[in-house]
Motif scaffolding. Sequence first.
Motif, PDB file in Angstrom:
ATOM      1  N   ASP A  22       0.855  -1.362  -0.127  1.00 46.88           N
ATOM      2  CA  ASP A  22       0.076  -0.036   0.218  1.00 46.88           C
ATOM      3  C   ASP A  22       0.781   1.428  -0.234  1.00 46.88           C
ATOM      4  O   ASP A  22       0.371   2.201  -0.495  1.00 46.88           O
ATOM      5  CB  ASP A  22      -0.863   0.195   1.080  1.00 46.88           C
ATOM      6  CG  ASP A  22      -1.828  -0.567   0.990  1.00 46.88           C
ATOM      7  OD1 ASP A  22      -2.519  -1.333  -0.080  1.00 46.88           O
ATOM      8  OD2 ASP A  22      -2.940  -2.045   2.179  1.00 46.88           O
ATOM      9  N   SER A  41      -3.426   2.507  -3.627  1.00 48.95           N
ATOM     10  CA  SER A  41      -4.281   2.974  -2.338  1.00 48.95           C
ATOM     11  C   SER A  41      -4.896   5.026  -3.203  1.00 48.95           C
ATOM     12  O   SER A  41      -5.617   4.823  -2.869  1.00 48.95           O
ATOM     13  CB  SER A  41      -3.602   2.953  -1.423  1.00 48.95           C
ATOM     14  OG  SER A  41      -2.684   3.562  -1.794  1.00 48.95           O
ATOM     15  N   THR A  44      -8.389   4.310  -5.448  1.00 48.87           N
ATOM     16  CA  THR A  44      -9.726   3.396  -5.214  1.00 48.87           C
ATOM     17  C   THR A  44     -10.010   3.741  -3.759  1.00 48.87           C
ATOM     18  O   THR A  44      -9.040   4.012  -2.807  1.00 48.87           O
ATOM     19  CB  THR A  44      -9.904   1.706  -4.586  1.00 48.87           C
ATOM     20  OG1 THR A  44     -10.442   1.154  -4.857  1.00 48.87           O
ATOM     21  CG2 THR A  44      -8.162   1.134  -4.147  1.00 48.87           C
ATOM     22  N   ARG A  45     -11.336   3.918  -3.011  1.00 47.14           N
ATOM     23  CA  ARG A  45     -11.479   4.132  -1.703  1.00 47.14           C
ATOM     24  C   ARG A  45     -11.637   2.781  -1.070  1.00 47.14           C
ATOM     25  O   ARG A  45     -12.357   2.743  -0.001  1.00 47.14           O
ATOM     26  CB  ARG A  45     -12.395   5.495  -1.860  1.00 47.14           C
ATOM     27  CG  ARG A  45     -11.685   6.063  -1.631  1.00 47.14           C
ATOM     28  CD  ARG A  45     -12.399   8.146  -2.007  1.00 47.14           C
ATOM     29  NE  ARG A  45     -11.963   8.780  -2.300  1.00 47.14           N
ATOM     30  CZ  ARG A  45     -11.474   9.652  -1.686  1.00 47.14           C
ATOM     31  NH1 ARG A  45     -11.506   9.772  -0.223  1.00 47.14           N
ATOM     32  NH2 ARG A  45     -11.103  11.037  -2.340  1.00 47.14           N
ATOM     33  N   ASP A  46     -12.458   2.027  -1.678  1.00 44.08           N
ATOM     34  CA  ASP A  46     -13.280   0.707  -1.785  1.00 44.08           C
ATOM     35  C   ASP A  46     -13.009  -0.221  -2.307  1.00 44.08           C
ATOM     36  O   ASP A  46     -13.387  -1.396  -1.174  1.00 44.08           O
ATOM     37  CB  ASP A  46     -14.873   1.221  -2.164  1.00 44.08           C
ATOM     38  CG  ASP A  46     -15.303   1.291  -3.636  1.00 44.08           C
ATOM     39  OD1 ASP A  46     -14.320   0.843  -4.193  1.00 44.08           O
ATOM     40  OD2 ASP A  46     -16.099   1.419  -3.631  1.00 44.08           O
ATOM     41  N   GLY A  47     -12.048  -0.827  -3.110  1.00 43.41           N
ATOM     42  CA  GLY A  47     -10.944  -2.376  -3.430  1.00 43.41           C
ATOM     43  C   GLY A  47     -12.124  -2.088  -4.780  1.00 43.41           C
ATOM     44  O   GLY A  47     -11.994  -3.364  -4.937  1.00 43.41           O
ATOM     45  N   TRP A  48     -13.908  -1.881  -4.924  1.00 41.55           N
ATOM     46  CA  TRP A  48     -14.476  -2.330  -5.803  1.00 41.55           C
ATOM     47  C   TRP A  48     -13.583  -1.601  -7.038  1.00 41.55           C
ATOM     48  O   TRP A  48     -14.404  -1.508  -8.229  1.00 41.55           O
ATOM     49  CB  TRP A  48     -15.574  -2.286  -5.702  1.00 41.55           C
ATOM     50  CG  TRP A  48     -15.943  -3.742  -4.548  1.00 41.55           C
ATOM     51  CD1 TRP A  48     -15.641  -3.244  -3.361  1.00 41.55           C
ATOM     52  CD2 TRP A  48     -15.504  -5.112  -4.760  1.00 41.55           C
ATOM     53  NE1 TRP A  48     -16.627  -4.468  -2.386  1.00 41.55           N
ATOM     54  CE2 TRP A  48     -16.238  -5.501  -3.247  1.00 41.55           C
ATOM     55  CE3 TRP A  48     -15.717  -5.828  -5.899  1.00 41.55           C
ATOM     56  CZ2 TRP A  48     -16.005  -7.165  -3.424  1.00 41.55           C
ATOM     57  CZ3 TRP A  48     -15.566  -7.337  -5.540  1.00 41.55           C
ATOM     58  CH2 TRP A  48     -16.035  -7.903  -4.813  1.00 41.55           C
ATOM     59  N   HIS A  49     -13.729  -0.158  -7.316  1.00 36.39           N
ATOM     60  CA  HIS A  49     -14.147   1.227  -7.854  1.00 36.39           C
ATOM     61  C   HIS A  49     -13.042   1.918  -7.979  1.00 36.39           C
ATOM     62  O   HIS A  49     -12.268   2.192  -7.366  1.00 36.39           O
ATOM     63  CB  HIS A  49     -15.395   1.842  -7.780  1.00 36.39           C
ATOM     64  CG  HIS A  49     -16.347   1.128  -7.558  1.00 36.39           C
ATOM     65  ND1 HIS A  49     -16.790   0.748  -6.617  1.00 36.39           N
ATOM     66  CD2 HIS A  49     -17.321   0.772  -8.487  1.00 36.39           C
ATOM     67  CE1 HIS A  49     -18.345   0.465  -6.540  1.00 36.39           C
ATOM     68  NE2 HIS A  49     -18.568   0.412  -8.040  1.00 36.39           N
ATOM     69  N   TYR A  50     -12.370   1.758  -9.314  1.00 38.48           N
ATOM     70  CA  TYR A  50     -11.217   1.832  -9.521  1.00 38.48           C
ATOM     71  C   TYR A  50     -10.641   3.268 -10.615  1.00 38.48           C
ATOM     72  O   TYR A  50     -11.385   2.947 -11.396  1.00 38.48           O
ATOM     73  CB  TYR A  50      -9.749   1.156 -10.169  1.00 38.48           C
ATOM     74  CG  TYR A  50      -9.135  -0.202  -9.424  1.00 38.48           C
ATOM     75  CD1 TYR A  50      -8.002   0.273  -8.075  1.00 38.48           C
ATOM     76  CD2 TYR A  50     -10.482  -1.172  -8.560  1.00 38.48           C
ATOM     77  CE1 TYR A  50      -7.761  -0.988  -7.493  1.00 38.48           C
ATOM     78  CE2 TYR A  50      -9.998  -1.574  -7.540  1.00 38.48           C
ATOM     79  CZ  TYR A  50      -9.027  -1.886  -7.158  1.00 38.48           C
ATOM     80  OH  TYR A  50      -8.661  -2.621  -5.948  1.00 38.48           O
TER      81      TYR A  50
END
Length: 77
Positions: A22, A41, A44-50
Amino acid sequence: MHTCRDCNETFATELALELHRDTCERADLFCEVCGKRFRESAATRDGWHYTCPTADCEGQGIGEEIKRIEDIRAATQ
């Protein structure tokens, strides 16, 4: 021993390696739209949407316009 593929730093545990990823100075994502490399890092903020963190770039979607460096390396070898 676990080694970061980007910077070759070595860690005693897999957890230490994951935490390092990270903050690794050698970025692990690449945007095909603008050509910039950046850390996961930052994308993305949620790990799904980049999305590409570059201000003027509209690159988005992991595996679409945003690629993992390790995937690019595997494809070119």
